[in-house]
Design a protein around this motif. Structure first.
Motif, PDB file in Angstrom:
ATOM      1  N   ARG A 101      -0.119 -18.349 -23.828  1.00 37.51           N
ATOM      2  CA  ARG A 101       0.004 -19.119 -22.835  1.00 37.51           C
ATOM      3  C   ARG A 101      -0.904 -18.776 -21.658  1.00 37.51           C
ATOM      4  O   ARG A 101      -0.960 -17.869 -21.417  1.00 37.51           O
ATOM      5  N   SER A 105       2.936 -17.996 -17.171  1.00 39.94           N
ATOM      6  CA  SER A 105       3.708 -17.923 -18.391  1.00 39.94           C
ATOM      7  C   SER A 105       3.155 -16.723 -19.486  1.00 39.94           C
ATOM      8  O   SER A 105       3.949 -16.425 -20.241  1.00 39.94           O
ATOM      9  N   ARG A 158      -4.128 -31.693 -28.096  1.00 39.73           N
ATOM     10  CA  ARG A 158      -2.834 -31.441 -27.685  1.00 39.73           C
ATOM     11  C   ARG A 158      -2.366 -29.758 -27.816  1.00 39.73           C
ATOM     12  O   ARG A 158      -1.752 -29.494 -26.711  1.00 39.73           O
ATOM     13  N   ALA A 161      -3.836 -28.294 -24.595  1.00 36.79           N
ATOM     14  CA  ALA A 161      -3.316 -28.631 -23.611  1.00 36.79           C
ATOM     15  C   ALA A 161      -1.766 -28.034 -23.697  1.00 36.79           C
ATOM     16  O   ALA A 161      -1.459 -27.617 -22.178  1.00 36.79           O
ATOM     17  N   GLU A 162      -1.345 -27.857 -24.530  1.00 38.23           N
ATOM     18  CA  GLU A 162       0.085 -27.142 -24.553  1.00 38.23           C
ATOM     19  C   GLU A 162      -0.238 -25.615 -24.021  1.00 38.23           C
ATOM     20  O   GLU A 162       0.788 -25.016 -23.531  1.00 38.23           O
ATOM     21  N   ARG A 165      -0.438 -25.470 -20.275  1.00 33.47           N
ATOM     22  CA  ARG A 165       0.758 -26.074 -19.507  1.00 33.47           C
ATOM     23  C   ARG A 165       1.437 -24.928 -18.862  1.00 33.47           C
ATOM     24  O   ARG A 165       1.642 -24.016 -19.649  1.00 33.47           O
ATOM     25  N   THR A 166       1.501 -24.943 -17.574  1.00 39.96           N
ATOM     26  CA  THR A 166       2.300 -23.521 -17.240  1.00 39.96           C
ATOM     27  C   THR A 166       3.795 -23.780 -17.302  1.00 39.96           C
ATOM     28  O   THR A 166       4.577 -22.694 -16.509  1.00 39.96           O
ATOM     29  N   ARG A 167       4.306 -24.702 -17.447  1.00 40.18           N
ATOM     30  CA  ARG A 167       5.878 -24.651 -17.434  1.00 40.18           C
ATOM     31  C   ARG A 167       6.268 -25.108 -18.611  1.00 40.18           C
ATOM     32  O   ARG A 167       5.686 -26.071 -19.318  1.00 40.18           O
TER      33      ARG A 167
END
Ligand SMILES: [Zn+2]
Length: 167
Positions: A101, A105, A158, A161-162, A165-167
């Motif tokens: 990630r 993360s 998607r 984008a995932e 995503r930082t959280r």
């Protein structure tokens, strides 16, 4: 997709260190038919388990560094459906790819995995002419291909984008 140059590709990686981005072995960009691609994916010729996928996310080239799962010990390929193109014809060359990630993360060791066509041939898969059973006429066939392309773009974007995503 819009053609990308080496600089754009190396700058696009969201989950790679500067060093990893600089060391990535790129494919021959002049030989690529960009118009028939929804994303650019390739294996690193010099680092057997490293792979990359670059696509446009909100209009900006966005790339992810992927790591292929180790090949099965008996050398046999597992049958699976690619999560991006969802092609049901080519199911014997699909691999698990794992992405670290982005951001903090990723630094904590968090990863995300997906099953994708080993050689990233999704764009060709979705453009395959539908069979007679799938589509009765040319218009229906065109619609099916358009729908497949939209689905591939959505699912691959998607995933990227995932990764971001930082959280
Ligand atoms: Zn695929």
């Amino acid at each position: 997709m819009n053609p990308l140059n080496e600089k754009q590709i190396r700058a696009s990686f969201v989950n790679a260190s500067k060093r990893e981005a600089a060391q990535a072995t790129l494919p021959d960009l002049d030989a690529i038919d960009w118009e028939s691609l929804d994303y650019l994916g390739w294996r690193d010729r010099k680092a057997p388990l490293a792979a990359y996928a670059v696509l446009e996310l909100d209009g900006a080239p966005t790339g992810v560094l992927l790591r292929a799962g180790d090949p099965s010990p008996d050398g046999r390929r597992r049958k699976a459906v690619c999560a991006w193109c969802e092609d049901v014809v080519v199911t014997d060359d699909v691999s698990l790819y794992v992405a670290r990630r982005g951001g903090a993360s990723g630094k904590r060791g968090n990863t995300i995995g997906t099953l994708v066509c080993t050689q990233f041939v999704c764009s060709a898969n979705v453009r395959r002419t539908p069979t007679r059973t799938e589509a009765g006429n040319a218009t229906a066939a065109e619609e099916i291909v358009e729908r497949r392309i939209a689905g591939l773009r959505e699912r691959s974007a998607r995933f990227v984008a995932e990764v971001l995503r930082t959280r």
